[in-house]
Design a protein around this motif. Sequence first.
Motif, PDB file in Angstrom:
ATOM      1  N   LEU A 147      44.854  55.077  25.506  1.00 41.76           N
ATOM      2  CA  LEU A 147      46.101  55.242  24.760  1.00 41.76           C
ATOM      3  C   LEU A 147      46.274  54.160  23.703  1.00 41.76           C
ATOM      4  CD1 LEU A 147      47.641  57.697  25.136  1.00 41.76           C
ATOM      5  CD2 LEU A 147      49.296  56.498  26.510  1.00 41.76           C
ATOM      6  N   GLU A 148      45.756  52.978  23.963  1.00 42.37           N
ATOM      7  CA  GLU A 148      45.793  51.926  22.944  1.00 42.37           C
ATOM      8  C   GLU A 148      44.979  52.352  21.728  1.00 42.37           C
ATOM      9  OE1 GLU A 148      44.184  48.884  25.363  1.00 42.37           O
ATOM     10  OE2 GLU A 148      46.021  48.681  26.544  1.00 42.37           O
ATOM     11  N   ASN A 149      43.846  52.988  21.966  1.00 43.95           N
ATOM     12  CA  ASN A 149      43.004  53.496  20.893  1.00 43.95           C
ATOM     13  C   ASN A 149      43.718  54.603  20.124  1.00 43.95           C
ATOM     14  OD1 ASN A 149      40.353  53.716  19.519  1.00 43.95           O
ATOM     15  ND2 ASN A 149      40.342  55.724  20.471  1.00 43.95           N
ATOM     16  N   LEU A 150      44.278  55.560  20.837  1.00 41.65           N
ATOM     17  CA  LEU A 150      44.991  56.669  20.195  1.00 41.65           C
ATOM     18  C   LEU A 150      46.151  56.155  19.351  1.00 41.65           C
ATOM     19  CD1 LEU A 150      45.599  59.708  19.838  1.00 41.65           C
ATOM     20  CD2 LEU A 150      47.011  59.527  21.876  1.00 41.65           C
ATOM     21  N   THR A 151      46.900  55.205  19.880  1.00 42.31           N
ATOM     22  CA  THR A 151      48.048  54.663  19.149  1.00 42.31           C
ATOM     23  C   THR A 151      47.601  53.916  17.904  1.00 42.31           C
ATOM     24  OG1 THR A 151      49.324  54.563  21.183  1.00 42.31           O
ATOM     25  CG2 THR A 151      50.086  53.193  19.359  1.00 42.31           C
ATOM     26  N   GLY A 152      46.493  53.199  17.990  1.00 45.51           N
ATOM     27  CA  GLY A 152      45.962  52.516  16.805  1.00 45.51           C
ATOM     28  C   GLY A 152      45.565  53.499  15.717  1.00 45.51           C
ATOM     29  N   VAL A 153      44.945  54.604  16.115  1.00 48.97           N
ATOM     30  CA  VAL A 153      44.568  55.634  15.147  1.00 48.97           C
ATOM     31  C   VAL A 153      45.823  56.246  14.528  1.00 48.97           C
ATOM     32  CG1 VAL A 153      43.461  57.889  14.885  1.00 48.97           C
ATOM     33  CG2 VAL A 153      42.345  56.116  16.244  1.00 48.97           C
ATOM     34  N   LEU A 177      43.310  46.502   8.816  1.00 50.05           N
ATOM     35  CA  LEU A 177      43.649  45.648   9.962  1.00 50.05           C
ATOM     36  C   LEU A 177      43.983  46.482  11.199  1.00 50.05           C
ATOM     37  CD1 LEU A 177      45.750  42.845   8.235  1.00 50.05           C
ATOM     38  CD2 LEU A 177      43.465  42.627   9.257  1.00 50.05           C
ATOM     39  N   LEU A 178      44.692  47.583  11.004  1.00 50.47           N
ATOM     40  CA  LEU A 178      44.974  48.468  12.137  1.00 50.47           C
ATOM     41  C   LEU A 178      43.691  49.052  12.714  1.00 50.47           C
ATOM     42  CD1 LEU A 178      48.155  50.309  10.837  1.00 50.47           C
ATOM     43  CD2 LEU A 178      47.997  48.914  12.904  1.00 50.47           C
ATOM     44  N   MET A 179      42.781  49.459  11.843  1.00 54.58           N
ATOM     45  CA  MET A 179      41.500  49.999  12.310  1.00 54.58           C
ATOM     46  C   MET A 179      40.700  48.926  13.043  1.00 54.58           C
ATOM     47  SD  MET A 179      40.669  52.384   8.969  1.00 54.58           S
ATOM     48  CE  MET A 179      38.960  52.070   9.043  1.00 54.58           C
TER      49      MET A 179
END
Length: 193
Positions: A147-153, A177-179
């Motif tokens: 979910l941390e990955n999904l939210t970052g995307v 930076l978000l990526m």
Amino acid sequence: MHGDIDLLSTERRMAKLLPVGVLTLAACLFLGRLGERALWSEESRWAEIPREMLLNANYFSPTINGASYYDKPLGSYWLVLAAAWLTGSLDETSARLPCAIAGLLGIVLLMMLARRFYDTRTAALAGFILATSFSYVFFARNASADLENLTGVLAALTLLVYCADRPAGAWVIGVWLLMAGTSLTKGLLGFAL
């Protein structure tokens, strides 16, 4: 005619409250009794690695049972450590809290995107559908990096959508930076997927 204006303003106020209701529901689903059940399966990795980081005061060389473990980047473990600092202990709640917060942030970002393309009601409906989807709730209450990955995307996509019509500038660095931050939770492959 006066009644029509009152009805319209009431409808607008209700539409503005819908996202708040969705976030309240999501917070109850994601945060309620977060530490009630024991860690299971891969969740133990998200608690053990930060525990050993604290024990050894070494935050850059992840280990499990003293053996090096470099299968995942450090970002997700650091988030667990930050949650442990906030809660005062490294336990089931602090291991799962980063995903619960990422789940809430994901709902906010999805509603922002839907509001940008449609309207507040559609945004609230999209947020409600995601917040009540079984797998989303499962991963929002599970210690992992998904979910941390999904939210970052979603964060990178939201910034891109909101700034795409502006000239390139600081927002492009923000997307980068978000990526990069997202890659620290799941890895480059996680962001590419």
